[in-house]
Design a protein around this motif. Structure first.
Motif, PDB file in Angstrom:
ATOM      1  N   VAL A  80       0.960  -1.253   0.055  1.00 19.22           N
ATOM      2  CA  VAL A  80      -0.027   0.038   0.041  1.00 19.22           C
ATOM      3  C   VAL A  80       0.960   1.239  -0.174  1.00 19.22           C
ATOM      4  CG1 VAL A  80      -2.072  -1.067   1.098  1.00 19.22           C
ATOM      5  CG2 VAL A  80      -0.150   0.064   2.652  1.00 19.22           C
ATOM      6  N   TYR A  81       0.396   2.143  -0.536  1.00 19.96           N
ATOM      7  CA  TYR A  81       1.222   3.628  -0.293  1.00 19.96           C
ATOM      8  C   TYR A  81       0.766   4.334   0.706  1.00 19.96           C
ATOM      9  CZ  TYR A  81       2.333   2.613  -5.324  1.00 19.96           C
ATOM     10  OH  TYR A  81       2.812   2.095  -6.288  1.00 19.96           O
ATOM     11  N   SER A  82      -0.410   4.173   1.264  1.00 23.95           N
ATOM     12  CA  SER A  82      -0.891   4.857   2.401  1.00 23.95           C
ATOM     13  C   SER A  82      -1.774   4.045   3.417  1.00 23.95           C
ATOM     14  CB  SER A  82      -1.634   6.220   2.213  1.00 23.95           C
ATOM     15  OG  SER A  82      -3.040   5.932   1.558  1.00 23.95           O
ATOM     16  N   MET A  83      -2.306   4.612   4.609  1.00 26.66           N
ATOM     17  CA  MET A  83      -3.220   3.890   5.484  1.00 26.66           C
ATOM     18  C   MET A  83      -4.783   4.468   5.234  1.00 26.66           C
ATOM     19  SD  MET A  83      -1.708   1.635   7.529  1.00 26.66           S
ATOM     20  CE  MET A  83      -0.959   1.093   6.004  1.00 26.66           C
ATOM     21  N   SER A  84      -4.813   5.070   4.211  1.00 28.88           N
ATOM     22  CA  SER A  84      -6.178   5.508   3.812  1.00 28.88           C
ATOM     23  C   SER A  84      -7.128   4.417   3.385  1.00 28.88           C
ATOM     24  CB  SER A  84      -6.171   7.005   2.837  1.00 28.88           C
ATOM     25  OG  SER A  84      -5.530   7.934   3.494  1.00 28.88           O
ATOM     26  N   PRO A  85      -8.276   4.251   3.872  1.00 26.16           N
ATOM     27  CA  PRO A  85      -9.092   3.073   3.326  1.00 26.16           C
ATOM     28  C   PRO A  85      -9.667   3.013   1.877  1.00 26.16           C
ATOM     29  CG  PRO A  85     -10.378   4.461   4.952  1.00 26.16           C
ATOM     30  CD  PRO A  85      -9.084   5.100   4.801  1.00 26.16           C
ATOM     31  N   TYR A  86      -8.962   3.316   0.850  1.00 25.06           N
ATOM     32  CA  TYR A  86      -9.719   3.462  -0.558  1.00 25.06           C
ATOM     33  C   TYR A  86      -9.771   2.097  -1.125  1.00 25.06           C
ATOM     34  CZ  TYR A  86      -8.739   8.295   0.484  1.00 25.06           C
ATOM     35  OH  TYR A  86      -8.832   9.749   1.046  1.00 25.06           O
ATOM     36  N   THR A  87      -8.722   1.282  -0.936  1.00 30.36           N
ATOM     37  CA  THR A  87      -8.769   0.032  -1.472  1.00 30.36           C
ATOM     38  C   THR A  87      -9.001  -1.064  -0.582  1.00 30.36           C
ATOM     39  OG1 THR A  87      -6.431  -0.378  -1.440  1.00 30.36           O
ATOM     40  CG2 THR A  87      -7.310   0.824  -3.228  1.00 30.36           C
ATOM     41  N   PRO A  88      -9.159  -2.525  -0.804  1.00 28.27           N
ATOM     42  CA  PRO A  88      -9.274  -3.658   0.015  1.00 28.27           C
ATOM     43  C   PRO A  88      -7.952  -3.675   0.557  1.00 28.27           C
ATOM     44  CG  PRO A  88     -10.479  -4.153  -2.094  1.00 28.27           C
ATOM     45  CD  PRO A  88      -9.874  -2.875  -2.253  1.00 28.27           C
ATOM     46  N   GLU A  89      -6.959  -3.616  -0.287  1.00 28.98           N
ATOM     47  CA  GLU A  89      -5.720  -3.880   0.522  1.00 28.98           C
ATOM     48  C   GLU A  89      -5.340  -2.732   1.635  1.00 28.98           C
ATOM     49  OE1 GLU A  89      -5.473  -5.409  -3.704  1.00 28.98           O
ATOM     50  OE2 GLU A  89      -6.416  -3.583  -2.504  1.00 28.98           O
ATOM     51  N   GLU A  90      -5.513  -1.476   1.440  1.00 30.35           N
ATOM     52  CA  GLU A  90      -5.459  -0.519   2.419  1.00 30.35           C
ATOM     53  C   GLU A  90      -6.093  -0.744   3.582  1.00 30.35           C
ATOM     54  OE1 GLU A  90      -4.023   3.246  -0.544  1.00 30.35           O
ATOM     55  OE2 GLU A  90      -6.212   2.899   0.128  1.00 30.35           O
ATOM     56  N   VAL A  91      -7.456  -1.218   3.466  1.00 39.49           N
ATOM     57  CA  VAL A  91      -8.152  -1.504   4.758  1.00 39.49           C
ATOM     58  C   VAL A  91      -7.605  -2.553   5.285  1.00 39.49           C
ATOM     59  CG1 VAL A  91     -10.515  -2.363   5.419  1.00 39.49           C
ATOM     60  CG2 VAL A  91     -10.275  -0.633   3.562  1.00 39.49           C
ATOM     61  N   ILE A  92      -7.239  -3.645   4.814  1.00 36.35           N
ATOM     62  CA  ILE A  92      -6.431  -4.821   5.283  1.00 36.35           C
ATOM     63  C   ILE A  92      -5.404  -4.367   6.179  1.00 36.35           C
ATOM     64  CG2 ILE A  92      -5.429  -6.974   4.979  1.00 36.35           C
ATOM     65  CD1 ILE A  92      -7.286  -7.466   2.587  1.00 36.35           C
ATOM     66  N   ALA A  93      -4.267  -3.600   5.434  1.00 37.27           N
ATOM     67  CA  ALA A  93      -3.314  -3.368   6.219  1.00 37.27           C
ATOM     68  C   ALA A  93      -3.420  -2.633   7.427  1.00 37.27           C
ATOM     69  CB  ALA A  93      -2.445  -2.420   5.161  1.00 37.27           C
ATOM     70  N   ARG A  94      -4.478  -1.407   7.283  1.00 37.56           N
ATOM     71  CA  ARG A  94      -4.674  -0.622   8.404  1.00 37.56           C
ATOM     72  C   ARG A  94      -5.449  -1.482   9.593  1.00 37.56           C
ATOM     73  NH1 ARG A  94      -8.265   4.597   8.335  1.00 37.56           N
ATOM     74  NH2 ARG A  94      -9.457   4.461  10.480  1.00 37.56           N
ATOM     75  N   ASN A  95      -5.988  -2.497   9.249  1.00 31.04           N
ATOM     76  CA  ASN A  95      -6.739  -3.203  10.502  1.00 31.04           C
ATOM     77  C   ASN A  95      -5.734  -4.297  11.278  1.00 31.04           C
ATOM     78  OD1 ASN A  95      -9.164  -2.317   9.972  1.00 31.04           O
ATOM     79  ND2 ASN A  95     -10.001  -3.975   8.309  1.00 31.04           N
ATOM     80  N   VAL A  96      -4.633  -4.626  10.291  1.00 32.37           N
ATOM     81  CA  VAL A  96      -3.530  -5.338  10.875  1.00 32.37           C
ATOM     82  C   VAL A  96      -2.604  -4.676  11.781  1.00 32.37           C
ATOM     83  CG1 VAL A  96      -1.676  -6.650  10.456  1.00 32.37           C
ATOM     84  CG2 VAL A  96      -3.659  -7.193   9.295  1.00 32.37           C
ATOM     85  N   VAL A  97      -2.323  -3.378  11.241  1.00 29.88           N
ATOM     86  CA  VAL A  97      -1.527  -2.661  12.133  1.00 29.88           C
ATOM     87  C   VAL A  97      -1.923  -1.872  13.392  1.00 29.88           C
ATOM     88  CG1 VAL A  97      -0.026  -1.925  10.001  1.00 29.88           C
ATOM     89  CG2 VAL A  97      -1.856  -0.415  10.873  1.00 29.88           C
ATOM     90  N   LEU A  98      -3.171  -1.983  13.268  1.00 29.20           N
ATOM     91  CA  LEU A  98      -4.091  -1.438  14.703  1.00 29.20           C
ATOM     92  C   LEU A  98      -4.120  -2.567  15.807  1.00 29.20           C
ATOM     93  CD1 LEU A  98      -6.630   1.077  13.111  1.00 29.20           C
ATOM     94  CD2 LEU A  98      -4.834   1.701  14.471  1.00 29.20           C
TER      95      LEU A  98
END
Length: 748
Positions: free
Chosen positions: A57-75
């Motif tokens: 991902v390029y950021s933690m903004s929830p615009y794509t399924p990949e970004e949502v997944i990455a965000r949830n895991v790091v939190l």
């Protein structure tokens, strides 16, 4: 203990994951989506560490399924530390994600990857000073060469036991007081990672607002006190600008140029991304790949090998088959031995003999015999992708395709369809407009996926053996070209009619070229092999048994040895009349090809499995399968039209409705937003695929028949069509230049 790997796409994150976990990796899917979930174990520390490879991902903004997944895991509280992989050759862009990760109350370790490439390009990074500026450990690594990995894991293991508070660049900006107030609101609520969440709330993050709507109302009172008029009141733009300015002034200063240097990537790109030669070079590379995979005359050595030199089974007669063909022949030889052994041990004519040998084994073996060629093709595609070349393909295609209604951004998910259509369809979420997203989904079946390879390989092998002027690699290459050409024409049609709208401007940062890691390639191939064999042993095997039943019993449920008089044969002969105009519906076997095309909707591998089952292929008569394929189309007025009928059949299977999984993915993506409008586009897609497949197959068959009847007439017709296309394109190009010149004059 659990570590998460986070980083930009093409940063070397997955290469590092493979180096850390090796054969211990497990690949699955995240709940609710078809994004790959990769997990593994690192065993070289005092305790085993679970490694989780997050989507790039390029950021933690929830615009794509990949970004949502990455965000949830790091939190997730169960994640003990985050290893942030940073591409040292693109430091500023990669550190944007780092500034977001630093806002978490979690131990962070930065893995500065590809530092050796930075040195070669004439730059130097002061790692110690960068570490002080970031406030977290920075370790220089080369994931590709395995350097620095031990130090990285030891420092991550040590830091995972320490507590850390998040820090944001906003603290030193005009929004510093707003961040402080918002962070205090989260701390009062006892929420974890308050700095990260505070920044997201200020940014207007949809997920954060949904979780804390009360805090949003409170925040709105404070926002009125801060001036962001320079950004038209857009807090998201303000935050992004603050991050980049912070990176430039605090981190980029530790990147020095020590000598002038033109990188190897720049030198190579002068050739491979050339304005005129870029696309021909790409086509030549793909033709060579198909030659290695499907060719019967490796490097055309038959031209120099004297006649009568040798005749070796599996290798060839006075020629050497390509590596892919040799491997495929070897697997086919083994499956024939197994089938012959089964027939020898079972009573002839018994229904269970038909079920096991003619049905199950014949169908599944027909698919498995092409596994070597599929793996070999995937190997070449993986090499092209991991080396950085496929990113260039999207770049050079963008220049050619954007005038037809497709941008390079849309080509990225379409190129993914060469592997599988499902992730390609899901990848359309990254496209900026609904029109471009829908248009791209409509085009996904036209880019041949891996599941269709057995179809091309089966027909190419059989027809190249009979018609010496038809090489297998040219047949397969032609099918891929047909798909790309039809995609262009379809994009023009859709743009002008039912899905109007201009494509977005495509901006892409090209990764540096590098040699793919052998270990990573082998792991990727092993994953593909497991998926393919599992699919053959489950979905395909089950469907073959059902197919065998309906092709072996009549309407009185009596076992019959003649599939033509079975339930399936009777019904299919009635329907096959509709496919006589496209060629492959003709003749006594026309209904068999129809059944194969229909079962392909379940899974494209089923096309070959169905033909294998319906051919009566066995260890006793292993030529039955080839005979069935060669019978396609038959004769028309004494004229052999099997070749045009073959291309017609292949084109139909390429362009028609994709497999059930892809259809389900298309439905879910097209129904995003307005469900009523989405249903119209979904049913429109089904009709569009059927109509396109039938129309193109019809044209191919009759033009091919004309070529068989009179090559000169066909050549004249083809030349006139080509001249007409050139004239139209030239006129449109001139009009476009006039418009662009007018706009330029008005601007000046």
């Amino acid at each position: 203990m659990k570590f998460a790997l986070a980083g930009n796409p093409n940063s070397g994150k997955t290469t590092l994951f493979n180096a850390l976990t090796g054969s211990n990796a497990h690949v699955g899917n995240w709940p609710g989506v078809t994004v790959d979930k990769k997990e593994g174990i690192y065993k070289k520390l005092p305790e085993k560490v679970e490694i989780l490879d997050l989507p790039g991902v390029y950021s933690m903004s929830p615009y794509t399924p990949e970004e949502v997944i990455a965000r949830n895991v790091v939190l997730d509280q169960s994640t003990d530390a985050i290893i942030n992989i940073v591409d040292a050759t693109n430091l500023e862009r990669n550190l944007y994600l780092t500034t977001q990760l630093l806002e978490l109350d979690k131990p962070i370790v930065v893995a500065l990857n590809m530092i050796d490439v930075v040195d070669k390009e004439g730059y130097k990074i002061d790692i110690l000073e960068l570490e002080k500026a970031l406030g977290v450990p920075v370790v220089s690594v080369s994931a590709l060469k395995g350097k620095g990995i031990k130090e990285l894991m030891e420092r991550a293991y040590s830091k995972a036991k320490e507590k850390r508070e998040g820090y944001s660049p906003l603290a030193e900006s005009v929004l510093g007081n707003l961040l402080k107030l918002t962070t205090e609101m989260y701390k009062i609520k006892g929420v974890s990672n308050p700095v990260f969440k505070a920044v997201k709330l200020i940014d207007g993050d949809a997920l954060e607002i949904a979780e804390n709507p009360d805090l949003e109302k409170e925040l709105d009172k404070y926002k009125a006190q801060f001036d962001v008029s320079n950004y038209d009141g857009d807090y998201g733009a303000a935050i992004a600008d603050i991050r980049y300015k912070h990176i430039v002034s605090n981190y980029s200063i530790y990147l020095y140029r020590v000598k002038s240097y033109t990188s190897k990537s720049e030198k190579i790109d002068r050739v491979l991304t050339h304005k005129f030669w870029g696309i021909p070079i790409f086509l030549a590379i793909m033709l060579f790949v198909f030659h290695i995979t499907f060719g019967s005359d490796f490097l055309y050595l038959s031209l120099i090998i004297p006649e009568g030199s040798f005749n070796i089974e599996l290798i060839g007669k006075d020629m050497i088959a390509s590596p892919g063909t040799i491997l495929q022949s070897g697997v086919e030889y083994l499956t024939d031995l197994v089938l012959g052994g089964v027939y020898a041990k079972m009573p002839e004519g018994a229904w269970y003999t038909g079920l096991i040998a003619d049905g199950l084994l014949s169908g599944v073996f027909a698919v498995l015999s092409f596994v070597p060629q599929i793996l070999l093709l995937f190997l070449f595609l993986s090499i092209l992708e991991d080396s950085g070349y496929m990113a260039r393909v999207a770049f050079i295609m963008d220049r050619a395709f954007k005038r037809f209604g497709l941008s390079g951004r849309a080509l990225m998910p379409l190129l993914m369809c060469f592997g599988c259509a499902v992730p390609g369809i899901l990848g359309t979420r990254t496209l900026g407009t609904d029109a471009e997203r829908r248009r791209t989904i409509y085009l996904t079946p036209f880019f041949s996926c891996g599941a269709k390879l057995p179809i091309w390989a089966a027909f190419a092998g059989v027809f190249s053996a009979k018609y010496m002027n038809l090489s297998a690699e040219v047949i397969v290459f032609t099918i891929y070209i047909i798909g790309i050409v039809i995609a262009i024409l379809a994009a023009i049609l859709l743009k002008k009619t039912i899905i109007k709208g201009e494509p977005q401007t495509f901006i892409m940062e090209l990764p540096s070229y590098h040699i793919p890691q052998i270990k990573g390639l082998l792991i990727h191939l092993w994953e593909k092999l497991k998926h393919y064999v599992t699919r053959a042993a489950t979905v395909i095997a089950g469907a073959v048994v059902v197919l065998w039943f309906f092709s072996s019993f009549n309407f009185r449920f009596e076992y019959t040895g003649d599939s033509a008089n079975s339930i399936l044969g009777t019904i299919s002969r009635w329907v096959s009349f509709a496919f006589i105009p496209v060629g492959w519906g003709m003749g006594e076997n026309g209904w068999r090809f129809l059944v194969a095309a229909i079962t392909g909707i379940v899974a494209k591998e089923m096309v070959v499995a169905t033909l294998g089952t319906l051919s009566g292929m066995s260890g006793i008569d292993n030529g039955a399968f080839s005979a069935l394929l060669l019978s396609v189309g038959g004769t028309l007025g004494g004229l052999d039209v099997s070749v045009p009928a073959m291309f017609s059949f292949l084109a139909f299977n390429l362009l028609s409705i994709p497999c059930a999984s892809a259809v389900a993915a298309a439905r879910s993506e097209l129904l995003l937003g307005d469900k009523k409008v989405g249903r119209k586009y979904f049913y429109g897609a089904i009709l569009f695929w059927i109509a396109t497949a039938y129309s193109v197959s019809l044209i191919i068959f009759w033009f091919g028949t004309l070529a068989v009847f009179s090559p000169w007439i066909a050549a004249i017709v083809g030349a006139l069509i080509a001249i007409g296309v050139v004239i139209v394109v030239t006129i449109k190009s001139k009009k476009l230049k006039v418009i662009e010149k007018g706009i330029e004059n008005e601007t000046n």
